[in-house]
Design an enzyme around this catalytic site. Structure first.
Site, short mmCIF file in Angstrom:
data_model
loop_
_atom_site.label_atom_id
_atom_site.label_comp_id
_atom_site.label_asym_id
_atom_site.label_seq_id
_atom_site.Cartn_x
_atom_site.Cartn_y
_atom_site.Cartn_z
N GLY A 93 0.78 -1.23 0.00
CA GLY A 93 0.00 0.00 0.00
C GLY A 93 0.81 1.29 0.00
CG LEU A 95 1.89 3.63 -6.24
CD1 LEU A 95 2.82 4.81 -6.47
CD2 LEU A 95 1.82 2.76 -7.48
CE1 TYR A 124 1.50 5.19 -11.35
CE2 TYR A 124 2.23 3.99 -13.29
CZ TYR A 124 2.52 4.64 -12.13
OH TYR A 124 3.82 4.75 -11.70
CG PHE A 405 7.01 12.81 -18.31
CD1 PHE A 405 6.48 12.92 -19.60
CD2 PHE A 405 6.14 12.51 -17.27
CE1 PHE A 405 5.12 12.73 -19.83
CE2 PHE A 405 4.77 12.32 -17.50
CZ PHE A 405 4.27 12.44 -18.78
C1 LIG Z 1 4.98 -0.05 -9.16
C2 LIG Z 1 5.26 0.24 -7.69
C3 LIG Z 1 5.55 1.71 -7.50
C4 LIG Z 1 4.02 -0.18 -6.89
O1 LIG Z 1 4.21 0.17 -5.53
P1 LIG Z 1 3.51 -0.65 -4.35
O2 LIG Z 1 3.75 0.11 -3.10
O3 LIG Z 1 3.91 -2.07 -4.41
O4 LIG Z 1 1.97 -0.53 -4.75
P2 LIG Z 1 0.74 -0.81 -3.76
O5 LIG Z 1 1.14 -1.77 -2.68
O6 LIG Z 1 0.14 0.48 -3.32
O7 LIG Z 1 -0.22 -1.55 -4.77
C5 LIG Z 1 -1.57 -1.21 -4.94
C6 LIG Z 1 -2.22 -2.28 -5.78
O8 LIG Z 1 -1.62 -2.31 -7.08
C7 LIG Z 1 -1.09 -3.61 -7.36
N1 LIG Z 1 0.18 -3.42 -8.03
C8 LIG Z 1 1.12 -2.51 -7.71
N2 LIG Z 1 2.17 -2.62 -8.52
C9 LIG Z 1 1.88 -3.63 -9.38
C10 LIG Z 1 2.58 -4.21 -10.46
N3 LIG Z 1 3.80 -3.79 -10.81
N4 LIG Z 1 1.98 -5.23 -11.12
C11 LIG Z 1 0.75 -5.66 -10.77
N5 LIG Z 1 0.04 -5.14 -9.74
C12 LIG Z 1 0.60 -4.13 -9.06
C13 LIG Z 1 -0.91 -4.25 -5.99
O9 LIG Z 1 -0.93 -5.64 -6.06
C14 LIG Z 1 -2.07 -3.68 -5.22
O10 LIG Z 1 -3.25 -4.39 -5.56
P3 LIG Z 1 -4.45 -4.55 -4.53
O11 LIG Z 1 -4.91 -3.16 -4.20
O12 LIG Z 1 -5.44 -5.36 -5.28
O13 LIG Z 1 -3.85 -5.26 -3.36
C15 LIG Z 1 6.46 -0.59 -7.17
O14 LIG Z 1 6.21 -1.94 -7.43
C16 LIG Z 1 7.79 -0.22 -7.83
O15 LIG Z 1 8.49 0.64 -7.34
N6 LIG Z 1 8.12 -0.90 -8.95
C17 LIG Z 1 9.40 -0.67 -9.65
C18 LIG Z 1 9.50 0.73 -10.22
C19 LIG Z 1 8.33 1.08 -11.11
O16 LIG Z 1 7.87 0.29 -11.91
N7 LIG Z 1 7.84 2.31 -10.95
C20 LIG Z 1 6.75 2.82 -11.73
C21 LIG Z 1 7.32 3.68 -12.77
S1 LIG Z 1 6.04 4.27 -13.84
#
Ligand SMILES: CC(C)(COP(=O)(O)OP(=O)(O)OC[C@H]1O[C@@H](n2cnc3c(N)ncnc32)[C@H](O)[C@@H]1OP(=O)(O)O)[C@@H](O)C(=O)NCCC(=O)NCCS
Length: 405
Positions: A93, A95, A124, A405
């Site tokens: 949670g 993000l 997103y 970006f």
């Molecule tokens: C993408 C990222 C920011 C998500 O952060 P996080 O703190 O894990 O996200 P959350 O825990 O708030 O997730 C919220 C929901 O989204 C889902 N989710 C988040 N990232 C996901 C992913 N990469 N793939 C699939 N589902 C995802 C979670 O399972 C969760 O689902 P739920 O509400 O049904 O339980 C993190 O995985 C990350 O840093 N990834 C690598 C960098 C990256 O990809 N950044 C984005 C650049 S655009």
């Protein structure tokens, strides 16, 4: 459950949050030298971090700029970038909490729209972003690909030195202008990271500029990628286009003509090009330009639905009433009448019902309402209204962002 607080980052937390982001994106930590060059592009402004005590475990960032919307207006927008959560703190949670704070900040600051590029398409949608502009990946075969004789020609293409590129590109991008829906402004803070990656001491890109009768009117930033290896000794080098913008068809054709004239390469690759860029049609044989992929490029979230709908123009068709729902910004939930004269809130019964992310998909004209309805993303209460919505929202040129970006 991990405890964390979400708050704006401080000046002292710029470097540690930037490093956190780099690690989340599988990049190396920046050296002091690189930080000295690009640190100004990571100001402690519009950045929210998640902190476990004093330690950052997540970061979301954005900068304010403008986006061209259908009809040609440039509208304030938050460009969301720099999203990352520490690998040992994902899926709890972090993000979600940061996004909620960031969206509330956008709304409090009166921004009508927010946009981003998504590393993965599943992230997103839950925050109200919709895939709003697609981009295509092209491969053009050399030396086979040739421009046909009626392609407009003229002007001159010249290579810039790195110092000239750093000095001239920002003004040239501004001069070319936001001529397609989805194009965004590049503030001064956007350029240092791009320059550093491409034309700085560690970059290996070249920059070519086209000048026509009125001066410089297009540019391409590209690199030569060598694919020859022990496993594939016959594979030649290719040119990879990173950034190509042109004010009009003559400049665009001249830049492609130049790329296709470079010796000792077997092709030119370009990702995230406009889906309606007529490159294949410039060639004597259109099969020499292959579309390898069409992918989501820009994601858009209406932050203030009434302001966003009022900002763009609509084509001639009878009005429709949309019932919009927004879980994270509930003030947006309501009915909106959209017609050729504009858009406004209404109490009238709805013809079509959709969530705010689907409205993001509709907004720049990339997707037809009837397509979104067929995909179960729009609930149709009056079938004729879906066809009217197609006509109202469609645009002459396909939307395209064209800025990383
Ligand atoms: C993408 C990222 C920011 C998500 O952060 P996080 O703190 O894990 O996200 P959350 O825990 O708030 O997730 C919220 C929901 O989204 C889902 N989710 C988040 N990232 C996901 C992913 N990469 N793939 C699939 N589902 C995802 C979670 O399972 C969760 O689902 P739920 O509400 O049904 O339980 C993190 O995985 C990350 O840093 N990834 C690598 C960098 C990256 O990809 N950044 C984005 C650049 S655009």
């Amino acid at each position: 459950m991990t405890a964390f607080d979400v708050r704006p980052i401080t000046e002292e937390e710029r470097r540690s949050t930037f490093d956190l982001l780099r690690r989340a994106l599988h990049s190396r930590r920046v050296t002091d030298d690189v930080w000295a060059r690009i640190g100004e592009s990571w100001p402690a402004v519009h950045k929210f971090g998640a902190f476990d005590g004093e330690t950052p475990v997540g970061i979301v960032s954005s900068y304010d700029t403008e986006i061209a919307v259908p009809g040609g207006r440039a509208v304030p927008v938050a460009a969301v970038e720099g999203v990352g959560v520490r690998a040992d703190r994902t899926r709890r949670g972090v993000l979600s909490a940061m996004m909620a704070v960031q969206l509330a900040d956008f709304a409090a600051r009166g921004l009508p729209l927010a946009v981003l590029h998504a590393s993965e398409p599943t992230i997103y949608g839950r925050f109200g972003y919709g895939s709003a502009a697609l981009g295509k990946t092209l491969r053009v075969a050399r030396p086979a690909a040739r421009l046909h004789e009626r392609v407009p020609a003229g002007g001159d293409v010249r290579l810039l030195t790195p110092a000239e590129a750093v000095k001239d590109l920002p003004a040239l991008y501004r001069r070319i202008g936001l001529h397609r829906p989805g194009m965004i402004g590049r503030p001064d803070s956007w350029w240092p990271i791009s320059h550093d990656r491409h034309v700085g001491p560690d970059g290996d890109h070249l920059v070519a500029v086209h000048s026509g009768p009125d001066g410089d009117d297009g540019f391409v930033v590209y690199a030569t990628i060598t694919r020859r290896s022990l496993g594939s000794p016959d594979e030649g080098a290719v040119l990879e286009v990173h950034d190509l913008h042109a004010a009009g068809p003559v400049a665009r054709a001249a830049l492609w003509r130049y790329l296709l004239s470079v010796d000792l390469v077997s092709g030119v690759h370009a990702r995230h090009r406009p889906v309606d860029e007529p490159l294949a049609l410039l060639l004597t044989d259109h099969r020499h330009a292959a579309t390898l992929a069409v992918e989501d490029d820009l994601w858009l979230r209406p932050v203030d639905v009434a302001a966003a709908l009022a900002a763009r123009s609509y084509r001639a068709a009878g009005p429709v009433v949309l019932a919009v729902t927004d879980r994270l910004l509930p003030a947006n939930t309501g009915h909106y009448e959209v017609g050729p004269d504009g858009a406004r809130r209404t109490d009238a019964p709805a013809d079509l019902a959709l969530d705010v992310g689907t409205l993001g998909m509709l907004y720049l004209g990339q997707w037809a309402a009837t397509t979104l309805a067929a995909a179960g993303r729009i609930e149709v209460r009056d079938p004729a209204a879906a066809v009217r919505a197609d006509e109202l929202f469609t645009t002459v040129t396909a939307p395209w962002c064209g800025t990383h970006f």
